[in-house]
Design an enzyme around this catalytic site. Structure first.
Site, mmCIF file in Angstrom:
data_model
loop_
_atom_site.group_PDB
_atom_site.id
_atom_site.type_symbol
_atom_site.label_atom_id
_atom_site.label_comp_id
_atom_site.label_asym_id
_atom_site.label_seq_id
_atom_site.Cartn_x
_atom_site.Cartn_y
_atom_site.Cartn_z
ATOM 1 C CB THR A 91 2.992 -2.243 -1.662
ATOM 2 O OG1 THR A 91 3.188 -2.590 -0.300
ATOM 3 C CG2 THR A 91 4.238 -1.628 -2.201
ATOM 4 C CB THR A 112 4.440 0.266 0.875
ATOM 5 O OG1 THR A 112 3.433 -0.525 1.461
ATOM 6 C CG2 THR A 112 5.619 0.338 1.806
HETATM 7 N N1 GLY Z 1 5.165 -3.489 3.325
HETATM 8 C C1 GLY Z 1 5.452 -4.276 2.225
HETATM 9 C C2 GLY Z 1 6.911 -4.362 1.952
HETATM 10 O O1 GLY Z 1 7.647 -3.501 2.370
HETATM 11 O O2 GLY Z 1 7.354 -5.287 1.356
#
Ligand code: GLY
Length: 561
Positions: A373, A391
């Site tokens: 992210t 992300t």
């Molecule tokens: N994919 C990481 C989050 O959304 O926290």
């Protein structure tokens, strides 16, 4: 400070490539200037450039995100999703949820095999792992808060994609590490794979991505969700087991949600509500720590870490049980962050020993943890603040590049509880509240946050790191508010993380040994990890100086207007 300087020489004439000077700036102190902090110097510069052109924090937010999609392909994206928390200088607060959604054909047990086992390879890699992307819709939903037109905000990214830029050592390492996965999941050659290993200073040119960005520039959001780009995405799905349809893309909608607001001492905190668990966990952890007078201790001392870990343990147990997309479940946030509930939750805390996780939630076996992210913190010269976390989920998402369109697709479906009780790639165990349903948003940990004093933004903070995101933001805030350290120490001192399951406390390699020893004697166990998060913080200190700090753990960099 690192500088990569190369000159591109073509046969017959020489060209000085525009984006080959990479200046990483880790910290600035300024007054009355706009600042942008992101994971890559060229992306921060793209944001600062639009500030110089008269844009505000939200213009810079769009330009920086587009640029990250080019220069930081491991997490910057147009094929993923994110959250923006904004506080304008007049006190107006807003959030934009452009989280991915499950395609219409998705179903609760789509990753469960005939033996009842969850197939995490399918939810993490390849076409079936992809959620319907939200980023481009998110940028268009940001536009009403902006001053400049989208054609201007997207241009720096087009230039970067078309002319190329020099990759940093870290990006080269990541591209090399994922070469096999790229080859496995892509049927035609992709620009991210070359015969020789990538090395620092190599030029990465993305012609197909430049063409996609130009379609968006010309046709707006329809340049992504309809027409050629949409058709290329669906064609890519059909090269494997993907299920995203033209209808899914056309129907994607951003949700503008009421910000999650709560008070912590003399700060007003504004953060992201569900479907991110981030804001709720942050409120729970801060409030539980204050019950034990956290301000009486020092950063990373044994009692401080114990209090914070126990707050984390209780909050993450609640995450697994209660949290999911508020459009599909009953939203219990106001109860979960209420003083009455948290006082009760804290009753089992004791300085004498670790609370067993089984005492605060139902135990299920966890697995590994990862950190991906990316986060952007922005404050403009007029005091408007934007905190954005975006992300693809894993590094380079699903590893699938849309052939003919040149961008990575996310693997966000893994953030659902793919089988309630089976941990995702971050080791987070989810419950029924986060089970897969068509059009539902998967639970997130992203915690873009802004702190206000006397109604004005004074801290903009956030980080990548999967489930370590809320605990890193929690530490960053406590470090400044309670332990009275400056932005640099808050961001760069060693961090720790606990998430209820597994029982272990993760600590960065340089974490104080004396703290570890004391807590081990109380029954805590530890695991050493390379790094936790990459926090970008902007802080207006008591003297009115703006401290902008880019995390030292990566290529993160500050740019000034
Ligand atoms: N994919 C990481 C989050 O959304 O926290």
């Amino acid at each position: 400070m690192k500088k990569i300087l190369i000159v591109l020489v073509l046969v017959g004439h020489s060209v000085s490539a525009q984006f080959t000077d990479i200046n990483i700036i880790k910290e600035v102190k300024v007054r009355n200037k706009g600042v942008v902090v992101s994971a890559h110097p060229l992306a921060s510069e793209a944001g600062a450039k639009v500030l110089k052109m008269g844009g505000n924090a939200y213009d810079a937010a769009i330009a920086t995100q587009y640029a990250l999609a080019v220069v930081y392909p491991q997490a910057g994206n147009i094929g993923g999703g994110g959250f923006l928390v904004g506080v304008k200088n007049n006190g107006e607060k807003f959030t934009l949820d452009y989280r991915e959604t499950a395609p219409k054909k998705a179903s609760r047990d789509m990753y469960v095999d005939k033996n009842g086992k969850a197939d995490t390879d399918l939810s993490q890699n390849g076409r079936l792992a992809v959620g319907v992307p939200g980023s481009i819709a998110g940028f268009y939903a940001t536009l009403p808060y902006c001053k400049l037109p989208m054609e201007t905000l997207i241009q720096p990214a087009i230039d970067l994609a078309e002319q190329g830029f020099a990759v940093t050592q870290l990006e080269a390492d990541f591209l090399n590490k994922h070469k096999e996965a790229f080859q496995k999941h892509n049927h035609s050659p992709i620009t991210f794979v070359k015969n020789e290993p990538w090395k620092e200073g190599d030029l990465l040119i993305q012609k197909e991505l430049a063409e996609t960005l130009k379609l968006i520039q010309k046709f707006g959001a329809k340049g992504f969700y309809e027409g050629k780009t949409a058709q290329l995405i669906v064609a890519e799905m059909k090269r494997g087991n993907g299920i995203i349809s033209l209808e899914d893309l056309k129907n994607y909608k951003v949700a503008e949600r009421k910000a999650l607001e709560f008070k912590y001492k003399d700060n007003d905190i504004v953060s992201m509500p569900l479907p991110s668990s981030g804001g709720t966990l942050l409120a729970q952890m801060l409030k539980m720590s204050s019950l034990e007078k956290i301000e009486n201790y020092q950063q990373n001392s044994a009692p401080a870490v114990q209090i914070m870990v126990e707050a984390e343990r209780r909050a993450y147990a609640d995450r697994a049980e209660y949290m999911g997309d508020p459009d599909f479940i009953q939203d219990k946030t106001s109860y979960l962050i209420s003083d009455e509930y948290l006082k009760n939750r804290w009753k089992s805390f004791s300085f004498n020993k670790a609370t067993p996780s089984a005492e605060v939630g139902k135990i299920i076996n966890p697995s590994k943890e990862s950190t991906q992210t990316t986060h952007i913190s922005i404050l403009d010269k007029d005091g408007n603040a934007a905190s954005i976390t975006t992300t693809l989920n894993g590094y380079y998402g699903s590893k699938v590049v849309v052939s003919g369109a040149g961008f990575f697709l996310n693997n966000e479906m893994d953030d659902f509880s793919i089988k309630p009780g089976v941990p995702n790639m971050f080791g987070a165990v989810g419950g029924e509240a986060n089970a897969i349903q068509p059009n539902k948003r998967m639970l997130s940990s992203m915690t873009p946050t802004i702190l206000l004093k006397n109604g004005k933004p004074y801290m903009v903070v956030g980080t990548p790191g999967g489930t370590t995101i809320p605990t890193s933001v929690f530490q960053s805030i406590v470090n400044v508010v309670d332990f009275k350290v400056n932005a640099n120490t808050s961001v760069n001192a060693p961090k720790f993380h606990h998430q209820w399951l597994p029982e272990t406390i993760k600590v960065e390699k340089n974490f104080p040994e004396s703290t570890i020893k004391e807590l081990k004697s109380k029954g805590y166990t530890f695991e050493s990890v390379d790094h936790i998060g990459k926090t970008e913080m902007i802080l207006i200190d008591n003297n009115g100086n703006i401290q902008a700090v880019a995390d030292g753990r990566g290529d993160d960099s500050v740019a000034i207007e």
